[in-house]
Motif scaffolding. Structure first.
Motif, PDB file in Angstrom:
ATOM      1  N   VAL A   4       0.892  -1.390  -0.050  1.00 30.17           N
ATOM      2  CA  VAL A   4       0.020  -0.009  -0.179  1.00 30.17           C
ATOM      3  C   VAL A   4       0.962   1.354  -0.030  1.00 30.17           C
ATOM      4  CG1 VAL A   4      -1.711   1.396   1.343  1.00 30.17           C
ATOM      5  CG2 VAL A   4      -1.944  -1.240   1.331  1.00 30.17           C
ATOM      6  N   VAL A   7      -3.104   5.870   1.782  1.00 25.68           N
ATOM      7  CA  VAL A   7      -4.401   5.628   2.320  1.00 25.68           C
ATOM      8  C   VAL A   7      -4.944   7.078   2.581  1.00 25.68           C
ATOM      9  CG1 VAL A   7      -5.975   4.782   3.896  1.00 25.68           C
ATOM     10  CG2 VAL A   7      -4.057   3.438   3.343  1.00 25.68           C
ATOM     11  N   SER A   8      -5.907   7.501   1.549  1.00 24.33           N
ATOM     12  CA  SER A   8      -6.506   8.798   1.707  1.00 24.33           C
ATOM     13  C   SER A   8      -7.802   8.802   1.224  1.00 24.33           C
ATOM     14  CB  SER A   8      -5.578   9.793   1.005  1.00 24.33           C
ATOM     15  OG  SER A   8      -5.474   9.693  -0.407  1.00 24.33           O
ATOM     16  N   GLY A   9      -8.500  10.074   1.507  1.00 21.39           N
ATOM     17  CA  GLY A   9      -9.653  10.050   1.059  1.00 21.39           C
ATOM     18  C   GLY A   9     -10.366  11.769   1.135  1.00 21.39           C
ATOM     19  N   ARG A  61      -7.640  -0.467  -6.454  1.00 22.88           N
ATOM     20  CA  ARG A  61      -8.228   0.249  -5.222  1.00 22.88           C
ATOM     21  C   ARG A  61      -9.024  -0.666  -4.352  1.00 22.88           C
ATOM     22  NH1 ARG A  61      -9.697   5.746  -8.285  1.00 22.88           N
ATOM     23  NH2 ARG A  61      -7.731   6.492  -8.905  1.00 22.88           N
ATOM     24  N   VAL A  64     -12.024  -0.765   1.371  1.00 27.89           N
ATOM     25  CA  VAL A  64     -11.494  -1.226   2.610  1.00 27.89           C
ATOM     26  C   VAL A  64     -12.578  -0.397   3.687  1.00 27.89           C
ATOM     27  CG1 VAL A  64      -9.521  -0.740   4.460  1.00 27.89           C
ATOM     28  CG2 VAL A  64      -9.310  -1.231   2.038  1.00 27.89           C
ATOM     29  N   SER A  66     -12.889  -0.096   7.035  1.00 30.20           N
ATOM     30  CA  SER A  66     -12.196   0.942   7.815  1.00 30.20           C
ATOM     31  C   SER A  66     -12.095   2.331   7.254  1.00 30.20           C
ATOM     32  CB  SER A  66     -11.010   0.574   8.425  1.00 30.20           C
ATOM     33  OG  SER A  66     -10.103   0.356   7.731  1.00 30.20           O
ATOM     34  N   VAL A  67     -11.755   2.651   6.021  1.00 23.18           N
ATOM     35  CA  VAL A  67     -11.191   3.639   5.392  1.00 23.18           C
ATOM     36  C   VAL A  67     -12.632   4.291   4.961  1.00 23.18           C
ATOM     37  CG1 VAL A  67     -10.164   4.795   3.154  1.00 23.18           C
ATOM     38  CG2 VAL A  67      -8.907   2.894   4.728  1.00 23.18           C
ATOM     39  N   ASN A  68     -13.608   3.386   4.299  1.00 22.31           N
ATOM     40  CA  ASN A  68     -14.783   3.658   3.987  1.00 22.31           C
ATOM     41  C   ASN A  68     -15.732   4.405   5.002  1.00 22.31           C
ATOM     42  OD1 ASN A  68     -14.370   3.200   1.299  1.00 22.31           O
ATOM     43  ND2 ASN A  68     -15.525   1.138   1.140  1.00 22.31           N
ATOM     44  N   ASN A 100      -5.373  11.772   5.091  1.00 17.42           N
ATOM     45  CA  ASN A 100      -4.178  10.930   4.651  1.00 17.42           C
ATOM     46  C   ASN A 100      -3.716  10.316   5.731  1.00 17.42           C
ATOM     47  OD1 ASN A 100      -1.601  10.028   4.211  1.00 17.42           O
ATOM     48  ND2 ASN A 100      -0.887  11.661   2.801  1.00 17.42           N
ATOM     49  N   LEU A 101      -4.092   8.836   5.638  1.00 23.45           N
ATOM     50  CA  LEU A 101      -3.818   8.153   7.108  1.00 23.45           C
ATOM     51  C   LEU A 101      -2.300   7.475   6.823  1.00 23.45           C
ATOM     52  CD1 LEU A 101      -6.951   5.782   7.440  1.00 23.45           C
ATOM     53  CD2 LEU A 101      -6.349   7.726   8.539  1.00 23.45           C
ATOM     54  N   SER A 102      -1.793   7.725   5.757  1.00 23.62           N
ATOM     55  CA  SER A 102      -0.233   7.551   5.625  1.00 23.62           C
ATOM     56  C   SER A 102       0.432   8.353   6.494  1.00 23.62           C
ATOM     57  CB  SER A 102       0.269   7.556   4.097  1.00 23.62           C
ATOM     58  OG  SER A 102      -0.763   6.568   3.385  1.00 23.62           O
TER      59      SER A 102
END
Length: 137
Positions: A4, A7-9, A61, A64, A66-68, A100-102
């Motif tokens: 990965v 991890v963002s949105g 993509r 996921v 948890s991200v959703n 941005n979880l990264s």
């Protein structure tokens, strides 16, 4: 290797007679065309993709949960912030919330895009037939 990279949105707040996701460049007309073609004519989509006439949608993509769920939660909190203001600054300063979880980062951005010239003529028309004046056959 399949690792990965990011991890963002984002959550986009839009309202009538203001900017749209198109103005904000969240998508392009080419993205819409490719998505429509993929849905309506998968063989032509594949042929045009292989020939380089359209850009492909990144299929790696994963969905996921948890991200959703995080994105959905941010969207609900954006709604609540506008119904029951709880921020230490004006809601008008928030049009986009990105995470941005990264990098473990959440940021917000004001709406700096112009009013959408394409849809602004439809503001206030209410429920009309056909929708947006477009007839589907």
């Amino acid at each position: 290797m399949g690792g990965v990279d990011l991890v963002s949105g984002a959550v986009q707040y839009v309202k009538p007679d203001a900017s749209t996701l198109l103005n904000r460049k969240a998508y392009t007309n080419e993205d819409l065309r490719a998505s429509h073609l993929k849905r309506t004519n998968p063989k032509m989509y594949k042929d045009m993709l292989e020939e380089g006439y359209i850009k492909g949608v990144n299929e790696d993509r994963p969905a996921v949960i948890s991200v959703n769920t995080l994105i959905a939660s941010l969207a609900v909190n954006e709604f609540l912030a506008r119904v029951h203001p709880f921020r230490y600054f004006n809601n008008s300063d928030v049009a986009v919330v990105r995470f941005n979880l990264s990098d473990l980062d959440i940021e917000y951005q004001a709406d700096t895009s112009p009013t959408c010239p394409i849809l602004s003529k439809e503001v206030g028309r209410g429920d009309t037939w056909p929708l947006l004046g477009i007839l589907n056959e």
